[in-house]
Structure formats: structure tokens, C-alpha cells
Write a protein that holds these residues in place. Sequence first.
Motif, PDB file in Angstrom:
ATOM      1  N   LEU A 182       6.437  -3.173   2.143  1.00 20.86           N
ATOM      2  CA  LEU A 182       5.393  -3.349   1.141  1.00 20.86           C
ATOM      3  C   LEU A 182       5.656  -4.649   0.391  1.00 20.86           C
ATOM      4  O   LEU A 182       6.802  -4.953   0.067  1.00 20.86           O
ATOM      5  CB  LEU A 182       5.427  -2.205   0.131  1.00 20.86           C
ATOM      6  CG  LEU A 182       4.663  -0.947   0.488  1.00 20.86           C
ATOM      7  CD1 LEU A 182       4.995   0.172  -0.491  1.00 20.86           C
ATOM      8  CD2 LEU A 182       3.174  -1.192   0.514  1.00 20.86           C
ATOM      9  N   PRO A 183       4.630  -5.417   0.083  1.00 21.95           N
ATOM     10  CA  PRO A 183       4.832  -6.609  -0.745  1.00 21.95           C
ATOM     11  C   PRO A 183       5.299  -6.216  -2.151  1.00 21.95           C
ATOM     12  O   PRO A 183       5.023  -5.107  -2.625  1.00 21.95           O
ATOM     13  CB  PRO A 183       3.445  -7.243  -0.797  1.00 21.95           C
ATOM     14  CG  PRO A 183       2.706  -6.678   0.368  1.00 21.95           C
ATOM     15  CD  PRO A 183       3.274  -5.300   0.579  1.00 21.95           C
ATOM     16  N   TYR A 229       7.177   9.172  -0.038  1.00 22.62           N
ATOM     17  CA  TYR A 229       5.902   8.861  -0.668  1.00 22.62           C
ATOM     18  C   TYR A 229       5.048   7.991   0.240  1.00 22.62           C
ATOM     19  O   TYR A 229       5.540   7.423   1.220  1.00 22.62           O
ATOM     20  CB  TYR A 229       6.123   8.148  -2.011  1.00 22.62           C
ATOM     21  CG  TYR A 229       6.730   6.773  -1.851  1.00 22.62           C
ATOM     22  CD1 TYR A 229       5.923   5.638  -1.760  1.00 22.62           C
ATOM     23  CD2 TYR A 229       8.100   6.598  -1.763  1.00 22.62           C
ATOM     24  CE1 TYR A 229       6.477   4.381  -1.589  1.00 22.62           C
ATOM     25  CE2 TYR A 229       8.656   5.348  -1.583  1.00 22.62           C
ATOM     26  CZ  TYR A 229       7.842   4.237  -1.500  1.00 22.62           C
ATOM     27  OH  TYR A 229       8.391   2.996  -1.313  1.00 22.62           O
ATOM     28  N   ASP A 230       3.763   7.887  -0.112  1.00 22.87           N
ATOM     29  CA  ASP A 230       2.891   6.908   0.531  1.00 22.87           C
ATOM     30  C   ASP A 230       1.912   6.392  -0.503  1.00 22.87           C
ATOM     31  O   ASP A 230       1.631   7.048  -1.512  1.00 22.87           O
ATOM     32  CB  ASP A 230       2.137   7.500   1.721  1.00 22.87           C
ATOM     33  CG  ASP A 230       1.739   6.436   2.741  1.00 22.87           C
ATOM     34  OD1 ASP A 230       1.933   5.225   2.478  1.00 22.87           O
ATOM     35  OD2 ASP A 230       1.229   6.811   3.809  1.00 22.87           O
ATOM     36  N   VAL A 231       1.408   5.210  -0.254  1.00 22.61           N
ATOM     37  CA  VAL A 231       0.458   4.548  -1.142  1.00 22.61           C
ATOM     38  C   VAL A 231      -0.905   5.215  -0.977  1.00 22.61           C
ATOM     39  O   VAL A 231      -1.321   5.512   0.151  1.00 22.61           O
ATOM     40  CB  VAL A 231       0.374   3.040  -0.815  1.00 22.61           C
ATOM     41  CG1 VAL A 231      -0.630   2.337  -1.711  1.00 22.61           C
ATOM     42  CG2 VAL A 231       1.753   2.396  -0.925  1.00 22.61           C
ATOM     43  N   THR A 232      -1.612   5.441  -2.085  1.00 26.77           N
ATOM     44  CA  THR A 232      -2.907   6.125  -2.008  1.00 26.77           C
ATOM     45  C   THR A 232      -4.091   5.252  -2.406  1.00 26.77           C
ATOM     46  O   THR A 232      -5.231   5.660  -2.196  1.00 26.77           O
ATOM     47  CB  THR A 232      -2.918   7.382  -2.903  1.00 26.77           C
ATOM     48  OG1 THR A 232      -2.628   7.002  -4.252  1.00 26.77           O
ATOM     49  CG2 THR A 232      -1.911   8.399  -2.416  1.00 26.77           C
ATOM     50  N   GLU A 233      -3.845   4.084  -2.981  1.00 30.05           N
ATOM     51  CA  GLU A 233      -4.940   3.231  -3.441  1.00 30.05           C
ATOM     52  C   GLU A 233      -4.722   1.788  -3.005  1.00 30.05           C
ATOM     53  O   GLU A 233      -3.596   1.356  -2.805  1.00 30.05           O
ATOM     54  CB  GLU A 233      -5.064   3.269  -4.977  1.00 30.05           C
ATOM     55  CG  GLU A 233      -5.445   4.610  -5.532  1.00 30.05           C
ATOM     56  CD  GLU A 233      -5.574   4.605  -7.055  1.00 30.05           C
ATOM     57  OE1 GLU A 233      -5.538   3.527  -7.678  1.00 30.05           O
ATOM     58  OE2 GLU A 233      -5.700   5.702  -7.619  1.00 30.05           O
ATOM     59  N   GLY A 234      -5.844   1.049  -2.906  1.00 28.31           N
ATOM     60  CA  GLY A 234      -5.774  -0.384  -2.640  1.00 28.31           C
ATOM     61  C   GLY A 234      -5.649  -0.714  -1.166  1.00 28.31           C
ATOM     62  O   GLY A 234      -5.730   0.148  -0.292  1.00 28.31           O
ATOM     63  N   GLU A 235      -5.423  -2.001  -0.918  1.00 28.95           N
ATOM     64  CA  GLU A 235      -5.383  -2.480   0.463  1.00 28.95           C
ATOM     65  C   GLU A 235      -4.168  -1.977   1.233  1.00 28.95           C
ATOM     66  O   GLU A 235      -4.142  -2.029   2.461  1.00 28.95           O
ATOM     67  CB  GLU A 235      -5.444  -4.002   0.521  1.00 28.95           C
ATOM     68  CG  GLU A 235      -4.260  -4.700  -0.091  1.00 28.95           C
ATOM     69  CD  GLU A 235      -4.401  -6.216  -0.073  1.00 28.95           C
ATOM     70  OE1 GLU A 235      -3.465  -6.875   0.380  1.00 28.95           O
ATOM     71  OE2 GLU A 235      -5.455  -6.710  -0.519  1.00 28.95           O
ATOM     72  N   CYS A 236      -3.155  -1.468   0.548  1.00 30.80           N
ATOM     73  CA  CYS A 236      -1.968  -0.925   1.228  1.00 30.80           C
ATOM     74  C   CYS A 236      -1.988   0.598   1.319  1.00 30.80           C
ATOM     75  O   CYS A 236      -0.968   1.222   1.623  1.00 30.80           O
ATOM     76  CB  CYS A 236      -0.702  -1.396   0.514  1.00 30.80           C
ATOM     77  SG  CYS A 236      -0.385  -3.158   0.710  1.00 30.80           S
ATOM     78  N   ALA A 237      -3.133   1.227   1.066  1.00 30.95           N
ATOM     79  CA  ALA A 237      -3.240   2.685   1.155  1.00 30.95           C
ATOM     80  C   ALA A 237      -2.793   3.144   2.533  1.00 30.95           C
ATOM     81  O   ALA A 237      -3.087   2.513   3.547  1.00 30.95           O
ATOM     82  CB  ALA A 237      -4.669   3.129   0.873  1.00 30.95           C
ATOM     83  N   ASN A 238      -2.034   4.229   2.560  1.00 35.20           N
ATOM     84  CA  ASN A 238      -1.493   4.825   3.788  1.00 35.20           C
ATOM     85  C   ASN A 238      -0.554   3.876   4.544  1.00 35.20           C
ATOM     86  O   ASN A 238      -0.408   3.972   5.759  1.00 35.20           O
ATOM     87  CB  ASN A 238      -2.621   5.314   4.702  1.00 35.20           C
ATOM     88  CG  ASN A 238      -3.474   6.343   4.008  1.00 35.20           C
ATOM     89  OD1 ASN A 238      -2.957   7.322   3.474  1.00 35.20           O
ATOM     90  ND2 ASN A 238      -4.771   6.113   3.986  1.00 35.20           N
ATOM     91  N   PHE A 239       0.096   2.987   3.807  1.00 36.74           N
ATOM     92  CA  PHE A 239       0.981   1.989   4.398  1.00 36.74           C
ATOM     93  C   PHE A 239       2.069   2.624   5.266  1.00 36.74           C
ATOM     94  O   PHE A 239       2.285   2.220   6.413  1.00 36.74           O
ATOM     95  CB  PHE A 239       1.623   1.147   3.286  1.00 36.74           C
ATOM     96  CG  PHE A 239       2.480   0.026   3.788  1.00 36.74           C
ATOM     97  CD1 PHE A 239       1.918  -1.202   4.078  1.00 36.74           C
ATOM     98  CD2 PHE A 239       3.847   0.191   3.970  1.00 36.74           C
ATOM     99  CE1 PHE A 239       2.703  -2.256   4.547  1.00 36.74           C
ATOM    100  CE2 PHE A 239       4.632  -0.842   4.438  1.00 36.74           C
ATOM    101  CZ  PHE A 239       4.063  -2.075   4.722  1.00 36.74           C
ATOM    102  N   TRP A 240       2.787   3.610   4.714  1.00 40.97           N
ATOM    103  CA  TRP A 240       3.913   4.184   5.440  1.00 40.97           C
ATOM    104  C   TRP A 240       3.460   5.072   6.587  1.00 40.97           C
ATOM    105  O   TRP A 240       4.133   5.144   7.621  1.00 40.97           O
ATOM    106  CB  TRP A 240       4.856   4.915   4.493  1.00 40.97           C
ATOM    107  CG  TRP A 240       5.510   3.972   3.537  1.00 40.97           C
ATOM    108  CD1 TRP A 240       5.407   3.963   2.180  1.00 40.97           C
ATOM    109  CD2 TRP A 240       6.346   2.856   3.858  1.00 40.97           C
ATOM    110  NE1 TRP A 240       6.125   2.919   1.646  1.00 40.97           N
ATOM    111  CE2 TRP A 240       6.712   2.224   2.665  1.00 40.97           C
ATOM    112  CE3 TRP A 240       6.824   2.317   5.049  1.00 40.97           C
ATOM    113  CZ2 TRP A 240       7.532   1.103   2.618  1.00 40.97           C
ATOM    114  CZ3 TRP A 240       7.638   1.200   5.012  1.00 40.97           C
ATOM    115  CH2 TRP A 240       7.986   0.611   3.801  1.00 40.97           C
ATOM    116  N   LYS A 241       2.325   5.718   6.459  1.00 42.68           N
ATOM    117  CA  LYS A 241       1.797   6.516   7.581  1.00 42.68           C
ATOM    118  C   LYS A 241       1.419   5.596   8.737  1.00 42.68           C
ATOM    119  O   LYS A 241       1.730   5.885   9.901  1.00 42.68           O
ATOM    120  CB  LYS A 241       0.599   7.353   7.166  1.00 42.68           C
ATOM    121  CG  LYS A 241       0.062   8.189   8.337  1.00 42.68           C
ATOM    122  CD  LYS A 241      -0.902   9.225   7.911  1.00 42.68           C
ATOM    123  CE  LYS A 241      -1.405  10.130   9.013  1.00 42.68           C
ATOM    124  NZ  LYS A 241      -1.032   9.900  10.376  1.00 42.68           N
ATOM    125  N   ALA A 242       0.773   4.470   8.431  1.00 42.17           N
ATOM    126  CA  ALA A 242       0.410   3.510   9.480  1.00 42.17           C
ATOM    127  C   ALA A 242       1.661   2.964  10.161  1.00 42.17           C
ATOM    128  O   ALA A 242       1.696   2.823  11.395  1.00 42.17           O
ATOM    129  CB  ALA A 242      -0.427   2.384   8.896  1.00 42.17           C
TER     130      ALA A 242
END
Length: 191
Positions: free
Chosen positions: A20-21, A47-60
Motif C-alpha cells: 500500500l502507498p 484487515y483490508d481497505v474498504t474505501e478509495g482507489e485501494c479498496a480490496n487491496f489485500w484481497k486482490a
Amino acid sequence: MKAYNGFKARKVSNSGFPELPVGGYVCKILTARVEDGQYGEQLVIAYDVTEGECANFWKAAYDADTRDDKKWSGVCYIRVPSDTDEEWKRRPFENFIYAVEESNSGYHWDWNELGLKDKAVGIVIGEKEKLSRDGTQIYTNTVARGTASVQDIRNGTFTIPKKKEVKKPDSSGTSDNGFTETKENNDELPF
């Protein structure tokens, strides 16, 4: 030189794994557990990100990983203070609990880590140096460095910690790097 299938010129992290940046992110806690760490008990939060351009970052990142032993990488470790700890050692844990309570209307911490599942929290990502296994190189990666309320993340009223640096090896080639290495997460997908 022969081209390989799937080549794409792109900037990658020092570790070769997605990162993540630096910044603050609204996240959802997927799992929480307590385990023994190098300095006592620690709360392990997936955890995972839920908002913004990095949403679902770790799942991806998890879904894109083709290794047989792939692991969930959106994990942070928060040391659970002991009765004898000084106030400054209690701050990260207390701030995390405050951030979760502040971000989830009606939620009150009851010392049951399983109750943290599906709660919102702000995760602050910062830079951390890491010494290579052979001690010859220093790499910089981004990792969870703090927590904040969801509102503070959305408002931009949080602080990104300065880069956590390792002590450089001395001229004899030995190192007193003075940092705590977080262990690699060996869990399967946390949900």
C-alpha cells in the motif's frame, strides 16, 4: 534474450510483493487473534481497505498470488501491554482500541478480541527499513505503522510516522539493528 509471457514494465516494491502507498486508509478488520510475540502478547489484526482507489487491496493481492503457500498480507501486530508497562508502551494498543470504538457507533471494547471482527478502523501506512537476511542491504517497505479513527482518515487529520530506520552495520560488518522483526503471517485467507 527471450521475452517471457506476461511481461509488463512496472514499478514494484523492494520486496517484490504488493505494498500500500504511504497514507491513511479506511479499513475493515477481518480477523483478530492474540498470540505470543517476542515481547509478550500481541493482537494480530488481518484487515483490508474498504474505501478509495485501494479498496480490496489485500484481497486482490491474495487472489493474484499464484504461489502454493500464499498468505494474507494485510496484517498488523499490536503489542498487548502488561500491568507493569510504562505509559508510552501502552499508547499503541490504547490508540487502536480508541480508533475502533470511535469508528463503530455503540461498540465498546470488552477484552474479547473476537468482537473486533467486521469493525471499521483507520490504518496508517508508513515506511520501514528492513535489513536483508545476510545483513548486507537495507530495504524500505510500507507497513501498518499506526491507527486512527475512520473520521480522522477521511478528514486527513492523522500523522504519518517518519520512516523507521534500522541501525546501519558498523565497519566490522556486524549489525546492531535494533528493530523488531514481525513474523510472517502463516494463516490462510482470514475469512
